[in-house]
Scaffold this active site. Structure first.
Site, PDB file in Angstrom:
ATOM      1  N   GLY A 168       0.799  -1.222   0.000  1.00  0.00           N
ATOM      2  CA  GLY A 168       0.000   0.000   0.000  1.00  0.00           C
ATOM      3  C   GLY A 168       0.827   1.264   0.000  1.00  0.00           C
ATOM      4  O   GLY A 168       0.285   2.369  -0.138  1.00  0.00           O
TER       5      GLY A 168
ATOM      6  N   LYS B  44      20.155   5.492   3.998  1.00  0.00           N
ATOM      7  CA  LYS B  44      20.359   5.760   5.427  1.00  0.00           C
ATOM      8  C   LYS B  44      20.957   4.553   6.150  1.00  0.00           C
ATOM      9  O   LYS B  44      21.339   4.656   7.322  1.00  0.00           O
ATOM     10  CB  LYS B  44      19.048   6.187   6.070  1.00  0.00           C
TER      11      LYS B  44
ATOM     12  N   GLU C 127      19.663  13.181  12.161  1.00  0.00           N
ATOM     13  CA  GLU C 127      19.696  13.703  10.801  1.00  0.00           C
ATOM     14  C   GLU C 127      21.114  14.100  10.418  1.00  0.00           C
ATOM     15  O   GLU C 127      21.829  14.746  11.195  1.00  0.00           O
ATOM     16  CB  GLU C 127      18.759  14.909  10.693  1.00  0.00           C
TER      17      GLU C 127
END
Length: 638
Positions: free
Chosen positions: A302, A418, A551
């Site tokens: 989905g 990442k 981050e």
């Protein structure tokens, strides 16, 4: 003065109606009346020019015959499509259509000429034909010339077209006859210096791209329309940057060669135009061979990547697709999209629920698994590390072990940039998933591979929807750091390369997709503001909020792994990082166990130790304590 202006507007409106593609009935009525008069005039003129004085011998029979001739000719004109032609696009083909229609109608009415006058002379028919052709054609082109005059005299945006080829000519036609906005095409520019001073539909080629600055000032240009096929996204970004500097808008007409039988329309640029790169050497036969007649499980079906996997796999004729997701809304939307399509099963399932997951594999017996299910929002997972581990590591482990048990041929993990030297929970969990599959591959008949790439444009949680909403609200647009960069790729391009990598995977590889150059987020924000018709830093401010937990300023697709090229230029492969399997498996199980035990700090420490550990040489043995750095952390190992 006002009455004259009103009359001009009425005239212009009337003629514009005749030029609209949808005004078929109006054209039929107006031009059939005009042509009826023309046919009468031609008949009488032909008789007079041939020396016959019909005024001395007009009877009811003559008038009736002339009426019949007019009706027959008009019927032939209608049948041959003379009234379906749109005058704004009239060309040499339209002249041939007029000649064909008038000639055919004259041949059909020749017997009536003879019936009206037995002394009928053939030259009358020839003169009538020539006059009819001249007057019918002349009436059409006179109206078109008037329309051209009206278009040239109107006020509107002054446009420069970049590209003096087929696309440029197409763009010019659309600009001239736009029904919504008034445009004034001023000229073309083209990188081919040989085209300078050429004339295209009465519009000159004024120079090259290097002349843009002078032309914008000289001709008061409001907008540039890019009409170049096969334009690289980097070049388009350069064009947008220059247009921003000159204070003019930039729009685009897509490459018509990619749109069969449909003329592409000039449209506003979108951020995706500045990023897209069509994979250069896809081997569609290899992808077809991978997918055709296979049962495919797609987890996370989905989501943005999962749903695109469903779409592209569907094109390659699998025997069945099992679209699996824990999101009811995601599966519902997917099912609505494929409402009329057979061969797709929609299964609500959490990959952490191993028993139910196993029942699905037992029932469907899939050949290939694309594992796209994952928690992926960096900042959310920083505050929910345990759930990130349970879903991204334990869930992946469940799908992998069950795939092995039920003899799945190939397992493809969707990974992320990442996972390279991870500085956050999300990247660490994906790296552990990579390590698990690489090492498990040595002990399984299933071929386990991973495909690593950066951000996909438009995915849930992407910065683009957030920026758009902030711009609509008048700003400011928030960016964490002025130097922050990210790799971006369009979803469909990424999935194409995922399928290609899967087609060559033999097990144990981590494939790395070529993402091009990283994009500065602040430049993306500035371009988006510009594309939405605002001026960055003037109409919409950009504020910097500072880096958040987990981050990094720059992401990387590569670590210390040895990266080798594949036969596809946009796909690299990293050498595997190999552990002693039992030791790695035990270490991963401990991380999962601690996540279930609600020990947040210990769980995070173990996780980051695992992903940063470098295996010892073969002469020395690793232990779970070494991998998890238990002694250094002074944590009781159980």
């Amino acid at each position: 003065m006002n009455n004259k202006s009103t009359l001009n507007r009425i005239r212009a409106s009337f003629f514009e109606e005749l030029f609209k593609p949808k005004s078929k009935f109006k054209r039929l009525i107006v031009f059939s009346i005009i042509d009826s008069v023309i046919i009468f005039v031609s008949l009488f003129s032909a008789s007079l020019l041939s020396g016959k004085d019909l005024t001395l011998n007009i009877s009811h029979n003559t008038i009736l015959s002339f009426l019949i001739i007019v009706l027959i000719k008009i019927a032939v004109f209608i049948n041959l499509g003379l009234y379906r032609a749109i005058l704004r696009y009239a060309s040499f083909d339209f002249v041939l259509a007029i000649i064909k229609a008038t000639t055919a109608s004259s041949i059909i009415v020749a017997p009536i000429f003879y019936f009206v006058n037995t002394s009928f002379e053939f030259r009358i028919l020839i003169i009538d034909l020539l006059l009819t052709q001249f007057l019918v054609g002349g009436s059409r082109f006179a109206i078109r010339l008037y329309q051209e005059y009206v278009l040239k005299s109107r006020q509107g945006k002054r446009i420069l077209v970049y590209g003096a080829g087929n696309l440029g000519a197409m763009a010019l036609r659309q600009l001239r006859y736009s029904d919504r906005v008034s445009y004034i095409p001023v000229g073309f520019i083209d990188d081919d210096i040989r085209k300078r001073k050429n004339i295209i539909h009465n519009i000159p080629v004024l120079g090259t791209w290097n002349d843009l600055n002078g032309l914008v000032l000289k001709y008061a240009i409001d907008e540039l329309v890019v009409a170049i096929s096969k334009l690289e996204s980097q070049r388009l970004r350069d064009i947008v940057r220059d247009c921003r500097r000159h204070g003019i808008m930039c729009r685009l007409i897509p490459d018509f060669t990619k749109i069969l039988e449909i003329e592409p329309q000039i449209r506003n640029l979108e951020i995706s135009d500045l990023l897209k790169r069509s994979p250069r050497n896809l081997d569609m036969e290899a992808i077809e061979l991978l997918i055709r007649d296979k049962k495919i499980v797609i987890t996370g079906a989905g989501g943005s990547i999962g749903s695109e996997l469903v779409r592209q796999c569907k094109r390659h004729n699998p025997s069945q697709i099992i679209a699996l997701d824990q999101s009811e809304v995601g599966l519902y939307n997917l099912r609505e999209e494929f409402s009329d399509s057979n061969g797709i099963e929609y299964v609500l399932c959490d990959i952490v629920s191993r028993d139910y997951l196993e029942s699905i594999f037992r029932d469907f017996k899939p050949h290939i698994v694309f594992h796209a299910a994952a928690y992926k929002h960096v900042h959310m997972l920083e505050d929910n590390a345990r759930q990130a581990i349970i879903n991204n590591i334990e869930g992946t482990k469940n799908v992998a072990l069950i795939s092995d048990k039920y003899n799945v041929e190939k397992f493809v993990l969707i990974s992320t940039d990442k996972a390279v030297k991870p500085a956050n929970i999300m990247g660490a969990t994906k790296r552990v998933a990579e390590l698990f599959l690489q090492n498990f591959n040595r002990y399984s008949k299933t071929e386990f591979v991973a495909v690593r790439f950066g951000n996909v444009l438009g995915s849930s949680g992407s910065v683009i929807p957030k920026f758009i909403e902030q711009i609509k609200n008048g700003g400011p647009v928030t960016v964490t750091h002025p130097d922050i960069t990210r790799y971006f790729m369009l979803t469909n391009e990424a999935v194409q390369l995922v399928l290609q990598a899967a087609s060559i995977g033999e097990g144990g590889e981590v494939f790395i997709l070529d993402m091009g150059n990283p994009v500065k987020i602040v430049e993306m924000a500035e371009n988006l503001i510009y594309l939405m018709g605002r001026e960055p830093h003037k109409d919409i401010e950009i504020h910097y909020t500072g880096l958040r937990e987990g981050e990094k300023i720059n992401e990387s697709l590569y670590s210390e792994e040895v990266n080798r090229k594949t036969k596809y230029e946009e796909i690299m492969v990293a050498d595997p990082t190999l552990f002693e399997w039992d030791v790695l498996k035990q270490a991963i199980d401990i991380v999962i166990e601690k996540a279930h035990d609600s020990k947040e700090r210990m769980t995070i420490e173990f996780l980051m130790s695992l992903v940063n550990y470098v295996p010892k040489p073969e002469s020395k043995k690793d232990t779970p304590k070494d991998i998890l750095m238990v002694n250094k952390l002074d944590i009781v190992f159980t």
